[in-house]
Scaffold this motif. Structure first.
Motif, PDB file in Angstrom:
ATOM      1  N   TRP A 184      -4.585  19.452  10.782  1.00 52.42           N
ATOM      2  CA  TRP A 184      -5.293  20.727  10.595  1.00 52.42           C
ATOM      3  C   TRP A 184      -6.747  20.528  10.995  1.00 52.42           C
ATOM      4  O   TRP A 184      -7.427  19.661  10.465  1.00 52.42           O
ATOM      5  CB  TRP A 184      -5.200  21.172   9.133  1.00 52.42           C
ATOM      6  N   ASP A 255      -1.137  26.574  11.431  1.00 49.46           N
ATOM      7  CA  ASP A 255      -1.715  27.531  12.362  1.00 49.46           C
ATOM      8  C   ASP A 255      -3.217  27.249  12.414  1.00 49.46           C
ATOM      9  O   ASP A 255      -3.941  27.499  11.458  1.00 49.46           O
ATOM     10  CB  ASP A 255      -1.447  28.960  11.893  1.00 49.46           C
ATOM     11  N   SER A 258      -5.594  30.438  11.675  1.00 49.92           N
ATOM     12  CA  SER A 258      -5.630  31.084  10.362  1.00 49.92           C
ATOM     13  C   SER A 258      -5.647  30.114   9.192  1.00 49.92           C
ATOM     14  O   SER A 258      -5.931  30.509   8.057  1.00 49.92           O
ATOM     15  CB  SER A 258      -4.413  32.006  10.214  1.00 49.92           C
ATOM     16  N   GLY A 259      -5.318  28.845   9.431  1.00 51.88           N
ATOM     17  CA  GLY A 259      -5.209  27.886   8.344  1.00 51.88           C
ATOM     18  C   GLY A 259      -3.955  28.053   7.520  1.00 51.88           C
ATOM     19  O   GLY A 259      -3.874  27.520   6.411  1.00 51.88           O
ATOM     20  N   VAL A 260      -2.960  28.770   8.041  1.00 53.72           N
ATOM     21  CA  VAL A 260      -1.689  28.919   7.343  1.00 53.72           C
ATOM     22  C   VAL A 260      -0.822  27.691   7.606  1.00 53.72           C
ATOM     23  O   VAL A 260      -0.640  27.279   8.752  1.00 53.72           O
ATOM     24  CB  VAL A 260      -0.958  30.197   7.782  1.00 53.72           C
ATOM     25  N   TYR A 262       2.876  26.106   7.470  1.00 54.90           N
ATOM     26  CA  TYR A 262       4.312  26.358   7.396  1.00 54.90           C
ATOM     27  C   TYR A 262       4.992  25.038   7.027  1.00 54.90           C
ATOM     28  O   TYR A 262       4.746  24.006   7.661  1.00 54.90           O
ATOM     29  CB  TYR A 262       4.844  26.875   8.732  1.00 54.90           C
ATOM     30  N   ARG A 272       5.337  29.478   3.605  1.00 52.45           N
ATOM     31  CA  ARG A 272       3.995  29.583   4.190  1.00 52.45           C
ATOM     32  C   ARG A 272       3.000  29.582   3.039  1.00 52.45           C
ATOM     33  O   ARG A 272       3.219  30.199   1.993  1.00 52.45           O
ATOM     34  CB  ARG A 272       3.821  30.824   5.059  1.00 52.45           C
ATOM     35  N   LEU A 273       1.899  28.864   3.223  1.00 51.70           N
ATOM     36  CA  LEU A 273       0.846  28.835   2.223  1.00 51.70           C
ATOM     37  C   LEU A 273      -0.498  28.643   2.910  1.00 51.70           C
ATOM     38  O   LEU A 273      -0.568  28.115   4.028  1.00 51.70           O
ATOM     39  CB  LEU A 273       1.083  27.748   1.189  1.00 51.70           C
ATOM     40  N   GLN A 274      -1.527  29.112   2.258  1.00 51.77           N
ATOM     41  CA  GLN A 274      -2.856  29.101   2.834  1.00 51.77           C
ATOM     42  C   GLN A 274      -3.585  27.803   2.511  1.00 51.77           C
ATOM     43  O   GLN A 274      -3.609  27.364   1.368  1.00 51.77           O
ATOM     44  CB  GLN A 274      -3.678  30.289   2.314  1.00 51.77           C
ATOM     45  N   SER A 279      -6.414  27.163  -2.829  1.00 52.11           N
ATOM     46  CA  SER A 279      -7.317  28.259  -2.462  1.00 52.11           C
ATOM     47  C   SER A 279      -7.058  29.525  -3.276  1.00 52.11           C
ATOM     48  O   SER A 279      -7.812  30.485  -3.178  1.00 52.11           O
ATOM     49  CB  SER A 279      -7.176  28.571  -0.969  1.00 52.11           C
ATOM     50  N   SER A 281      -4.204  31.532  -3.216  1.00 53.28           N
ATOM     51  CA  SER A 281      -3.080  32.348  -2.761  1.00 53.28           C
ATOM     52  C   SER A 281      -1.768  31.635  -3.089  1.00 53.28           C
ATOM     53  O   SER A 281      -1.686  30.405  -3.037  1.00 53.28           O
ATOM     54  CB  SER A 281      -3.172  32.607  -1.251  1.00 53.28           C
ATOM     55  N   SER A 335      -3.062  36.977  17.166  1.00 53.23           N
ATOM     56  CA  SER A 335      -2.227  36.388  16.114  1.00 53.23           C
ATOM     57  C   SER A 335      -0.762  36.321  16.515  1.00 53.23           C
ATOM     58  O   SER A 335       0.096  36.020  15.679  1.00 53.23           O
ATOM     59  CB  SER A 335      -2.364  37.210  14.821  1.00 53.23           C
TER      60      SER A 335
END
Length: 444
Positions: A184, A255, A258-260, A262, A272-274, A279, A281, A335
């Motif tokens: 990341w 990603d 977006s910092g998502v 998977y 999927r998480l942030q 954070s 979410s 996106s």
């Protein structure tokens, strides 16, 4: 210094995620079929073959000459292999002892690429590797000459890096250690590894830093994912595993825009998480394996899980058959793009849209032609939308097990990797093709 953040996903959040129906729109759609004629040499998981068992690939994209791009793969106790765009072996690196006072010979499980990491005052590209036998991350600088380099990879792991999931060597030797891995890079000058734990539900992030002229990591943070799930019928489902083992995650991809994150939980589905972890979410379960919610019992004699009720239907989705394994992202403009997941249980690959709620697109399987064999039991995968070699519309590389064919000794445990043109996948499934850098900042 190592910092740990323990954040439990609440049961309520898991139940809410399950209320959405599975992807019924693709329930009756048969997988599309694409072909490949390009595969790497066979690896043999025995003493004569150096105990090489292929697992996970990564695609390194050359910044100026795409034909010098390379594929880097893990071979577990067999170390790493490096291939060119024609699947010819360029380098074989043995799994060596980790640079630590209590180091063991490594077992390299997953690999990803970090671009433009600062080392010795200059930016370098790095193959980042999870080492299961040492519960740590290992680092290999990529020669900028790529496929034309005499030595494409050189290890630069700093000495005595902390264990990621365990307090000491005795605990590490029980092998609840570093497993899946993704890179990341949220902004220039900042690079993290996301690592999962074998036999557990923990995900960790670690910041990659220069230490004494080599690469190491710090600021390790952890998140615990669910190991049990409340179902709509009021029961609690625990995925069946061997005694003492939790439903682990392996395949992960981030990603970069977006910092998502998977993450594939093998016997559960795709999450999927942030990022960053903690954070605030809640993780969302995008899709579930077909037998999600079917209560099983473990048979110690057969070492298999058997359903309590053979006629039970469960609450599963339509695209993933356990194990859900490799994950990666095909970037499109803005996106747009796709998330790919290998469905190991039925030898197919599921595709979801990158944007919005990650709506399912469908699935495909890969058939071998001109001497290449079909893809079976795929574990790791990697995809790029960038032109690499003759793959001018992008490339998918996927693990294949068992490798078969006229020149393969089928009495031995065999694996390899196959190259699949994204253009062929796009035509078969009416997908978009975009070879620009898109929103992956590593290529800017």
């Amino acid at each position: 210094m190592t910092h740990t953040l323990n954040a439990l996903v609440t049961v309520g959040a898991v139940v809410a995620a399950l209320l959405a129906p599975p992807h019924a729109g693709v329930a009756t759609t048969r997988p599309a079929v694409v072909t490949t004629d390009n595969e790497t040499p066979v690896l043999y998981d025995d003493e004569a073959g150096g105990n090489a068992s292929g697992d996970d690939p990564a695609i390194w994209v050359h910044p100026a000459d795409s034909r010098k791009s390379m594929v880097i793969v893990t071979a577990k106790e067999g170390g790493l292999r490096v291939y060119d765009m024609g699947s010819r072996e360029l380098q074989s690196l043995p799994a060596t002892e980790a640079p630590r006072v209590d180091g063991a010979v490594g077992r390299y499980n997953n690999v990803d690429i970090a671009y433009g990491v600062r080392l010795a005052g200059r930016p370098v590209d790095v193959a980042v590797v999870s080492d299961r036998y040492n519960d740590q991350i290992r680092f290999f600088v990529i020669d900028p000459a790529g496929a034309t380099a005499h030595t494409p990879l050189t290890e630069v792991t700093a000495v005595d890096q902390s264990f990621l999931f365990n307090p000491d060597r005795q605990a590490v030797d029980e092998e609840r250690t570093a497993y899946g891995l993704a890179v990341w890079q949220p902004r220039r000058g900042e690079t993290y590894a996301v690592v999962t734990q074998e036999g557990a539900t923990t995900i960790a992030t670690a910041r990659i830093v220069e230490i004494g002229g080599r690469l190491g990591y710090t600021d390790v943070r952890q998140l615990t994912m669910p190991s049990s799930f409340r179902l709509q019928d009021g029961t609690t489902w625990v995925p069946c595993e061997e005694p003492g083992v939790l439903p682990q995650l392996e395949g992960v991809a981030v990603d970069q825009s977006s910092g998502v994150l998977y993450a594939a939980q093998e016997d559960v589905g795709l999450w999927r998480l942030q990022l960053p972890l903690g954070s605030g979410s809640q993780p969302k379960l995008i899709d579930r394996v077909r037998d999600f919610g079917i209560h099983d019992v473990y048979d110690s004699e057969t070492e298999e899980c058997e359903p309590v009720d053979p006629n039970a239907r469960g609450y599963g989705g339509n695209l993933l058959t356990a194990d859900a394994e490799g994950v990666d992202i095909y970037y499109g403009p803005g996106s747009t793009g796709y998330v790919l997941v290998s469905s190991q249980g039925d030898d197919t690959f599921a595709i979801y849209r990158r944007q919005g709620a990650n709506k399912a697109v469908g699935s495909f399987r890969v058939t071998g032609v001109d001497g290449a064999d079909d893809i079976n039991g795929s574990d790791g995968l990697a995809v790029t939308n960038r032109p690499v070699g003759d793959y001018r519309q992008g490339l998918l590389v996927t693990h294949d097990e068992p490798e078969t064919g006229a020149d393969v000794d089928d009495e031995r445990d065999t694996t390899n990797f196959s190259y699949v043109s994204w253009d062929d996948i796009a035509r078969a499934m009416s997908l978009s093709v975009d070879t620009r850098a898109g929103n992956d900042p590593r290529f800017r």
